[in-house]
Design a protein around this motif. Structure first.
Motif, short mmCIF file in Angstrom:
data_model
loop_
_atom_site.label_atom_id
_atom_site.label_comp_id
_atom_site.label_asym_id
_atom_site.label_seq_id
_atom_site.Cartn_x
_atom_site.Cartn_y
_atom_site.Cartn_z
N SER A 104 -22.86 11.53 2.83
CA SER A 104 -22.38 12.90 2.64
C SER A 104 -22.86 13.43 1.30
O SER A 104 -23.14 12.67 0.36
N ASP A 139 -18.02 27.48 5.87
CA ASP A 139 -17.33 26.27 6.30
C ASP A 139 -18.15 25.04 5.90
O ASP A 139 -19.38 25.04 5.99
N LEU A 140 -17.43 23.99 5.48
CA LEU A 140 -18.11 22.80 4.98
C LEU A 140 -18.33 21.77 6.07
O LEU A 140 -17.68 21.77 7.10
N ARG A 141 -19.29 20.90 5.82
CA ARG A 141 -19.56 19.74 6.66
C ARG A 141 -20.21 18.69 5.78
O ARG A 141 -20.33 18.88 4.56
N ALA A 142 -20.64 17.57 6.38
CA ALA A 142 -21.13 16.45 5.56
C ALA A 142 -22.32 16.84 4.70
O ALA A 142 -22.49 16.33 3.59
N ASP A 143 -23.20 17.75 5.19
CA ASP A 143 -24.39 18.10 4.43
C ASP A 143 -24.30 19.51 3.85
O ASP A 143 -25.31 20.18 3.65
N ARG A 144 -23.08 19.98 3.57
CA ARG A 144 -22.91 21.33 3.03
C ARG A 144 -21.76 21.34 2.04
O ARG A 144 -20.72 20.75 2.27
N LYS A 191 -13.19 19.50 2.53
CA LYS A 191 -13.48 20.37 3.68
C LYS A 191 -12.94 21.78 3.52
O LYS A 191 -13.55 22.74 3.99
#
Length: 594
Positions: free
Chosen positions: A551, A228-233, A562
């Motif tokens: 990001s 799962d994605l997020r701002a730092d991934r 996302k």
């Protein structure tokens, strides 16, 4: 219509046309940033990656009519003499604002439709920016980011090369491993029913290079993780992958500190400490509730279990009875925080598996207010507040639960409270976090998993605990943290076959399953393995922090959103059934409720 560049060669970047070139004839090429029609002259501002410059087309020139029809984002080439602007027309906000080019030749190299947004517009929605990423990347701030990324990558390569490391590429198509995050899988046409995996990290390959006698290896490696994605991934990212033989933790620390010091100095002209502070994982969790704490501000956790051990307040009493704790933070200066915001912090705590938060405020008028005033008198509340060194104007936030829940919840609340307070978080606070737990218990699977990967060495003194108290075993692993972000992880590796086999066995692998998944690696351990260790650092995260980006999307040329899709290319896309059949694949349509 677009014209050929034949006969014209760019001699200068737009941003390099300054007063030193007055009187010279130059040729510039770029995109039209602005067009102004002023009676007898047409002014065009041209833009390339080095900056902008104004060119002037006289109404008597043969290409005046062409210039009159030029619009924003046309690509043009212009030749002319550099002249000084009149004093009243000098633009002090523009590096080339003291000059302009008196055009003697102009060619339209490419026309442009009305763009979906203006390059200068900063308020464009991220979805639109990513759909038209080629337009977004024309923005000067984006080009500055990628110049910094380039310079940082070059600085890293130069440092490691100077230090005797060899840059060696490792395969992108590898075998799938059962440990770690989900793999991206690639079907094999030659071997129906079999799949390659894209590497989450070149972990096993770089260890094989150590076995092979390459004692110092590095690579700017592309890595892939289906998570799962997020701002730092992001699902694909670049890792500064480093491994060295006949070395230990101290060698890695020194190398990384020197490398980061060189990068920040060469790219940002910023000095950072020569040696970074260190905390063990246990210390970081106890003090900050996080294994990647932002140490630019305080609000450290305080354990008040002893202070409230005799309380009748059931929330606290039950937590202590069940082996948990009561802890809190002092959000200094936050006594005026609106109730709505405090409620938001409560939700943050609940999101991290805590049951909630209690709070005590000390307004400037000297009174004391609390959600637990029914269970504690004013003297007791002041005694609790004193444990946090709270003073008028402060807000104390308390949490009671299992140690794991309390630490995680307060770590997240601490960060959220700092954001609300809008602290001036400046500078670069590097930190080593060391001695992580070797193993993590999974209640769902009723088994232990490797906290990092199964090749991490335990502390020598903790090896006997594998048979008696596995949860207490510490690893020879370490993370490099910067301003609350994990830049990367590393460890001293297991280099002895007997210990590696014991680790596989402890993680539930039979000899057969270990051989199926790691056979080539196990075989390599039979033939003389040097002690070795290394680290993988996220280049994207480093650039995100160096550029102040919000990001990872800002520092990756063509990022995913996302749901791991690309708005520009529409990847992933459907594949024709005949192509799938060639690969021996049949897709199954999922129902919406599945």
């Amino acid at each position: 219509m677009g014209e050929s560049m034949k006969g014209m060669t760019r001699t200068h970047y737009c941003g390099h046309v300054t007063e030193s070139l007055i009187g010279q004839t130059v040729t510039v090429m770029g995109w039209v940033n602005k067009q102004r029609d002023v009676s007898s002259l047409i002014f065009l501002v041209l833009r390339d990656r080095m900056g902008i410059v104004q060119i002037a087309v006289d109404k008597n020139s043969t290409f005046y009519s062409d210039a009159k029809n030029i619009r924003m984002e046309y690509v043009v080439a212009a030749t002319g003499k550099v002249i000084a602007r009149t004093p009243e027309n000098v633009n002090p906000n523009m590096p080339t604002g003291a000059v302009e080019i008196e055009v003697t030749e102009l060619r339209i190299l490419s026309e442009a439709e009305v763009p979906p947004f203006q390059v200068a517009d900063e308020g464009v929605a991220i979805d639109t920016r990513l759909k038209y990423r080629y337009m977004d990347l024309r923005r000067p701030e984006m080009q500055r980011i990628f110049e910094i990324r380039h310079l940082a990558a070059q600085s890293i390569r130069h440092y490691l090369s100077d230090a005797g490391f060899l840059e060696i590429e490792t395969p992108v198509l590898i075998n799938s491993s059962p440990e770690g995050a989900r793999d991206y899988l690639v079907p094999s046409r030659m071997h129906h029913g079999s799949f390659y995996a894209l590497p989450q990290s070149p972990q096993q390959m770089k260890q094989i290079l150590m076995v092979s006698g390459f004692d110092k290896y590095f690579q700017l490696a592309r890595c892939f993780r289906d998570e799962d994605l997020r701002a730092d991934r992001q699902p694909e990212f670049t890792q500064i992958d480093i491994e060295m033989s006949f070395a230990d933790e101290e060698n890695v620390f020194t190398m990384a500190e020197e490398m980061m010091g060189r990068v920040f100095k060469e790219v940002l002209n910023t000095d950072i400490p020569k040696a970074f502070p260190r905390l063990t994982w246990h210390e970081a969790m106890e003090r900050y509730g996080s294994d990647k704490p932002d140490t630019r501000f305080g609000m450290e956790l305080v354990n008040i279990s002893d202070t409230v051990k005799d309380t009748d307040f059931q929330v606290f009493a039950n937590a202590l009875k069940n082996g948990g704790s009561v802890r809190g933070i002092n959000a200094e200066g936050c006594a005026t925080m609106p109730r709505k915001q405090i409620d938001a912090l409560v939700e943050v705590a609940k999101h991290h598996q805590a049951k909630g938060l209690a709070w005590i405020t000390l307004p400037d008028d000297g009174t004391i207010k609390s959600t637990i005033s029914k269970f504690f008198n004013e003297d007791q509340l002041r005694e609790i507040s004193a444990k946090f060194k709270a003073k008028p104007g402060d807000l104390v936030l308390l949490c009671a639960d299992t140690n794991e829940s309390v630490l995680g919840a307060l770590g997240a609340v601490r960060t959220a409270a700092a954001k609300w307070k809008n602290l001036p978080l400046e500078g670069y606070d590097f930190l080593w976090v060391t001695k992580f737990p070797l193993l993590e218990w999974s209640p769902e699977d009723e088994r232990y998993y490797a906290s990092t990967h199964p090749f991490t060495s335990p502390l020598e003194e903790d090896v006997p605990l594998l048979d008696t108290n596995p949860a207490a075993v510490r690893s020879r692993s370490y993370d490099l943290v910067l301003n609350g972000y994990e830049l990367g992880s590393g460890s001293v590796r297991i280099h002895q076959q007997k210990l590696q086999n014991k680790m596989f066995e402890f993680l539930g692998f039979t000899k057969e399953s270990a051989a199926d998944n790691f056979g080539y690696f196990i075989d390599a351990l039979k033939y003389g393995v040097p002690p070795h260790c290394g680290i993988g650092l996220g280049l994207d995260r480093i650039i995100m922090i160096m550029t102040g980006a919000d990001s990872l999307r800002e520092v990756i040329a063509f990022p995913k959103v996302k749901d791991a899709s690309c708005p520009m290319t529409h990847a992933p896309n459907n594949i024709p059934t005949d192509q799938l059949a060639e690969l021996g694949i049949m897709t199954i349509q999922k129902n919406d409720d599945e």
